[in-house]
Design a protein around this motif. Structure first.
Motif, PDB file in Angstrom:
ATOM      1  N   CYS A 119      -2.157   6.851  -4.782  1.00 18.31           N
ATOM      2  CA  CYS A 119      -2.888   5.574  -4.744  1.00 18.31           C
ATOM      3  C   CYS A 119      -4.330   5.790  -4.324  1.00 18.31           C
ATOM      4  CB  CYS A 119      -2.198   4.613  -3.780  1.00 18.31           C
ATOM      5  SG  CYS A 119      -0.706   3.868  -4.436  1.00 18.31           S
ATOM      6  N   ARG A 120      -4.530   6.670  -3.349  1.00 21.90           N
ATOM      7  CA  ARG A 120      -5.885   6.954  -2.876  1.00 21.90           C
ATOM      8  C   ARG A 120      -6.694   7.657  -3.969  1.00 21.90           C
ATOM      9  NH1 ARG A 120      -4.617  10.186   1.040  1.00 21.90           N
ATOM     10  NH2 ARG A 120      -4.098   8.468   2.426  1.00 21.90           N
ATOM     11  N   GLU A 121      -6.085   8.616  -4.644  1.00 24.77           N
ATOM     12  CA  GLU A 121      -6.793   9.389  -5.658  1.00 24.77           C
ATOM     13  C   GLU A 121      -7.107   8.569  -6.911  1.00 24.77           C
ATOM     14  OE1 GLU A 121      -5.108  13.881  -4.708  1.00 24.77           O
ATOM     15  OE2 GLU A 121      -4.059  12.605  -6.159  1.00 24.77           O
ATOM     16  N   THR A 122      -6.248   7.624  -7.239  1.00 27.57           N
ATOM     17  CA  THR A 122      -6.428   6.845  -8.470  1.00 27.57           C
ATOM     18  C   THR A 122      -7.004   5.464  -8.208  1.00 27.57           C
ATOM     19  OG1 THR A 122      -4.132   6.022  -8.365  1.00 27.57           O
ATOM     20  CG2 THR A 122      -4.533   8.069  -9.583  1.00 27.57           C
ATOM     21  N   GLN A 123      -7.464   5.205  -6.994  1.00 27.06           N
ATOM     22  CA  GLN A 123      -7.992   3.888  -6.654  1.00 27.06           C
ATOM     23  C   GLN A 123      -9.085   3.414  -7.616  1.00 27.06           C
ATOM     24  OE1 GLN A 123      -9.461   3.650  -2.651  1.00 27.06           O
ATOM     25  NE2 GLN A 123      -9.703   1.415  -2.702  1.00 27.06           N
ATOM     26  N   PRO A 124     -10.006   4.303  -8.050  1.00 29.54           N
ATOM     27  CA  PRO A 124     -11.038   3.831  -8.986  1.00 29.54           C
ATOM     28  C   PRO A 124     -10.478   3.321 -10.312  1.00 29.54           C
ATOM     29  CG  PRO A 124     -11.689   5.916  -7.988  1.00 29.54           C
ATOM     30  CD  PRO A 124     -10.258   5.697  -7.628  1.00 29.54           C
ATOM     31  N   LEU A 125      -9.257   3.753 -10.684  1.00 32.26           N
ATOM     32  CA  LEU A 125      -8.671   3.312 -11.947  1.00 32.26           C
ATOM     33  C   LEU A 125      -8.131   1.893 -11.858  1.00 32.26           C
ATOM     34  CD1 LEU A 125      -6.650   6.530 -12.915  1.00 32.26           C
ATOM     35  CD2 LEU A 125      -8.980   5.910 -13.557  1.00 32.26           C
ATOM     36  N   GLY A 126      -7.807   1.457 -10.644  1.00 32.67           N
ATOM     37  CA  GLY A 126      -7.297   0.101 -10.480  1.00 32.67           C
ATOM     38  C   GLY A 126      -5.877  -0.087 -10.941  1.00 32.67           C
ATOM     39  N   GLY A 127      -5.043   0.948 -10.828  1.00 34.69           N
ATOM     40  CA  GLY A 127      -3.656   0.840 -11.277  1.00 34.69           C
ATOM     41  C   GLY A 127      -2.680   0.832 -10.116  1.00 34.69           C
ATOM     42  N   VAL A 128      -1.396   1.030 -10.450  1.00 31.35           N
ATOM     43  CA  VAL A 128      -0.339   1.068  -9.441  1.00 31.35           C
ATOM     44  C   VAL A 128       0.503   2.319  -9.633  1.00 31.35           C
ATOM     45  CG1 VAL A 128      -0.214  -1.436  -9.138  1.00 31.35           C
ATOM     46  CG2 VAL A 128       1.224  -0.335 -10.872  1.00 31.35           C
ATOM     47  N   VAL A 129       1.018   2.828  -8.523  1.00 33.86           N
ATOM     48  CA  VAL A 129       1.954   3.956  -8.538  1.00 33.86           C
ATOM     49  C   VAL A 129       3.356   3.396  -8.325  1.00 33.86           C
ATOM     50  CG1 VAL A 129       2.622   6.127  -7.444  1.00 33.86           C
ATOM     51  CG2 VAL A 129       0.199   5.523  -7.668  1.00 33.86           C
ATOM     52  N   VAL A 130       4.282   3.872  -9.136  1.00 37.58           N
ATOM     53  CA  VAL A 130       5.644   3.335  -9.129  1.00 37.58           C
ATOM     54  C   VAL A 130       6.644   4.472  -8.956  1.00 37.58           C
ATOM     55  CG1 VAL A 130       7.401   2.143 -10.516  1.00 37.58           C
ATOM     56  CG2 VAL A 130       5.010   1.388 -10.603  1.00 37.58           C
ATOM     57  N   LEU A 131       7.643   4.250  -8.120  1.00 45.63           N
ATOM     58  CA  LEU A 131       8.766   5.176  -7.967  1.00 45.63           C
ATOM     59  C   LEU A 131      10.036   4.463  -8.372  1.00 45.63           C
ATOM     60  CD1 LEU A 131       9.734   8.007  -6.802  1.00 45.63           C
ATOM     61  CD2 LEU A 131      10.276   6.722  -4.709  1.00 45.63           C
ATOM     62  N   THR A 132      10.842   5.101  -9.235  1.00 43.37           N
ATOM     63  CA  THR A 132      12.103   4.493  -9.671  1.00 43.37           C
ATOM     64  C   THR A 132      13.292   5.365  -9.289  1.00 43.37           C
ATOM     65  OG1 THR A 132      12.481   5.518 -11.850  1.00 43.37           O
ATOM     66  CG2 THR A 132      10.808   3.771 -11.730  1.00 43.37           C
ATOM     67  N   ASP A 133      14.471   4.795  -9.395  1.00 42.27           N
ATOM     68  CA  ASP A 133      15.698   5.564  -9.216  1.00 42.27           C
ATOM     69  C   ASP A 133      16.032   6.269 -10.533  1.00 42.27           C
ATOM     70  OD1 ASP A 133      16.813   3.665 -10.939  1.00 42.27           O
ATOM     71  OD2 ASP A 133      18.533   3.251  -9.642  1.00 42.27           O
ATOM     72  N   GLY A 209      19.510  20.038  -9.712  1.00 41.22           N
ATOM     73  CA  GLY A 209      19.159  19.956 -11.120  1.00 41.22           C
ATOM     74  C   GLY A 209      19.392  18.600 -11.750  1.00 41.22           C
ATOM     75  N   ALA A 210      19.793  17.621 -10.950  1.00 39.64           N
ATOM     76  CA  ALA A 210      20.025  16.273 -11.481  1.00 39.64           C
ATOM     77  C   ALA A 210      18.743  15.456 -11.400  1.00 39.64           C
ATOM     78  CB  ALA A 210      21.136  15.580 -10.700  1.00 39.64           C
ATOM     79  N   LEU A 211      18.647  14.443 -12.250  1.00 39.07           N
ATOM     80  CA  LEU A 211      17.488  13.546 -12.237  1.00 39.07           C
ATOM     81  C   LEU A 211      17.548  12.663 -11.000  1.00 39.07           C
ATOM     82  CD1 LEU A 211      15.005  12.622 -13.915  1.00 39.07           C
ATOM     83  CD2 LEU A 211      16.488  10.901 -14.933  1.00 39.07           C
ATOM     84  N   ALA A 212      16.498  12.718 -10.168  1.00 41.25           N
ATOM     85  CA  ALA A 212      16.457  11.926  -8.944  1.00 41.25           C
ATOM     86  C   ALA A 212      15.712  10.623  -9.136  1.00 41.25           C
ATOM     87  CB  ALA A 212      15.805  12.725  -7.821  1.00 41.25           C
ATOM     88  N   GLY A 213      14.726  10.613 -10.040  1.00 45.38           N
ATOM     89  CA  GLY A 213      13.927   9.407 -10.261  1.00 45.38           C
ATOM     90  C   GLY A 213      12.715   9.718 -11.115  1.00 45.38           C
ATOM     91  N   ILE A 214      11.793   8.760 -11.137  1.00 48.45           N
ATOM     92  CA  ILE A 214      10.567   8.883 -11.931  1.00 48.45           C
ATOM     93  C   ILE A 214       9.380   8.474 -11.064  1.00 48.45           C
ATOM     94  CG2 ILE A 214       9.238   7.875 -13.843  1.00 48.45           C
ATOM     95  CD1 ILE A 214      11.306   9.643 -14.992  1.00 48.45           C
ATOM     96  N   ILE A 215       8.289   9.236 -11.145  1.00 43.85           N
ATOM     97  CA  ILE A 215       7.021   8.842 -10.532  1.00 43.85           C
ATOM     98  C   ILE A 215       6.074   8.448 -11.664  1.00 43.85           C
ATOM     99  CG2 ILE A 215       6.160  11.227 -10.442  1.00 43.85           C
ATOM    100  CD1 ILE A 215       5.505   8.704  -7.673  1.00 43.85           C
ATOM    101  N   ASP A 216       5.462   7.285 -11.540  1.00 41.50           N
ATOM    102  CA  ASP A 216       4.715   6.689 -12.651  1.00 41.50           C
ATOM    103  C   ASP A 216       3.376   6.155 -12.169  1.00 41.50           C
ATOM    104  OD1 ASP A 216       4.732   4.925 -15.410  1.00 41.50           O
ATOM    105  OD2 ASP A 216       4.154   3.665 -13.707  1.00 41.50           O
TER     106      ASP A 216
END
Length: 261
Positions: A119-133, A209-216
């Motif tokens: 969030c700090r690094e992408t603040q100039p872009l004006g977006g959101v960081v999302v974590l999913t299951d 080795g299983a899928l834990a989630g997604i960072i977006d």
């Protein structure tokens, strides 16, 4: 209409762990990944026309990556042919969201520091960081307050389901289905209400080795995603390291040299 289920170019000739030397690979994994394209944004009107033609006539257009085409086809099979997502049907209640977060506490704790850093690094872009299951349900969303209003409008909020079954082609759901990092830009989204955003997503793999989630990372479509995937991949690698440490940090670890001779 049957599309190839595997890209011939998915695996390059570079050994895993070796230096990336081709124009497609961006990591040392030896696997091609669909990176955010540099340069000007694609023509959104053309993309909408191409998608409509593809779904109505089955004509495979040039210049559209196969992961996106496969996702469009899957989205249609999920019953989203009219471009309308299932937002209200799939959003969790507060109680269900609390239970989901408790089940994914290890992931949330491991990822929180990286979410804040992104969030700090992408603040100039004006977006959101999302974590999913692992199923594409949003556990947490953090970022710019201005874009948060747009994110809320399209259902990109805690408890929202962003699997392809619910939302059609999007970075979270398509990364889950394709099992690799990718970006979905503007009108590449299947549902018409999502074409004003651009998203990049990277899967997070647990120590088994299983899928834990997604960072977006999701932004307005006017924001280029040239460097989104490298930032997200770095964050995913750090989250995976922390997951490993939390699970096996007290165990004795044996390190094998890449060249045993």
């Amino acid at each position: 209409m049957v599309l190839p289920q595997r890209l011939e170019a998915d695996t390059c000739a570079i050994p895993a762990g070796g230096p990336a030397a081709c124009g497609t690979c961006r990591t040392t994994s030896g696997r091609h990944e669909r990176n955010a394209r540099p340069g000007p944004l694609p023509d959104q009107g053309r993309l909408l026309a191409v998608r409509s033609k593809f779904m109505s006539d089955g004509i495979v257009p040039e210049g559209i990556p196969l992961p996106i085409l496969r996702s469009w086809e899957r989205s249609s099979l999920h019953g989203l042919a009219n471009g309308t997502p299932r937002r209200r049907e799939t959003r969790l209640t507060e109680t269900a969201l609390k239970e989901l977060r408790e089940r994914n506490e290890e992931l949330l704790v491991s990822a929180w520091g990286e979410i804040v850093t992104l969030c700090r690094e992408t603040q100039p872009l004006g977006g959101v960081v999302v974590l999913t299951d692992p199923n594409g349900v949003v556990l947490v969303r953090l970022g710019d307050n201005t874009f948060s209003d747009e994110a809320e409008r399209i259902g990109l909020c805690a408890g929202g389901d962003w699997s392809e079954q619910a939302m059609g082609t999007n970075a979270i759901g398509t990364a889950l289905s394709e099992r690799f990092a990718l970006s979905v830009i503007g009108a590449e989204h299947f549902c018409n209400g999502n074409t004003d955003i651009s998203c990049s997503a990277v899967p997070i793999i647990d120590p088994c080795g299983a899928l834990a989630g997604i960072i977006d990372l999701s932004t307005s479509v006017t924001v280029a995603h040239d460097y989104s995937l490298p930032l997200l991949k770095r964050a995913a690698n750090e989250i995976e390291r922390r997951l490993f440490e939390r699970r096996y940090g007290r165990c004795e670890q044996m390190h094998l040299h890449s060249n045993p001779r």
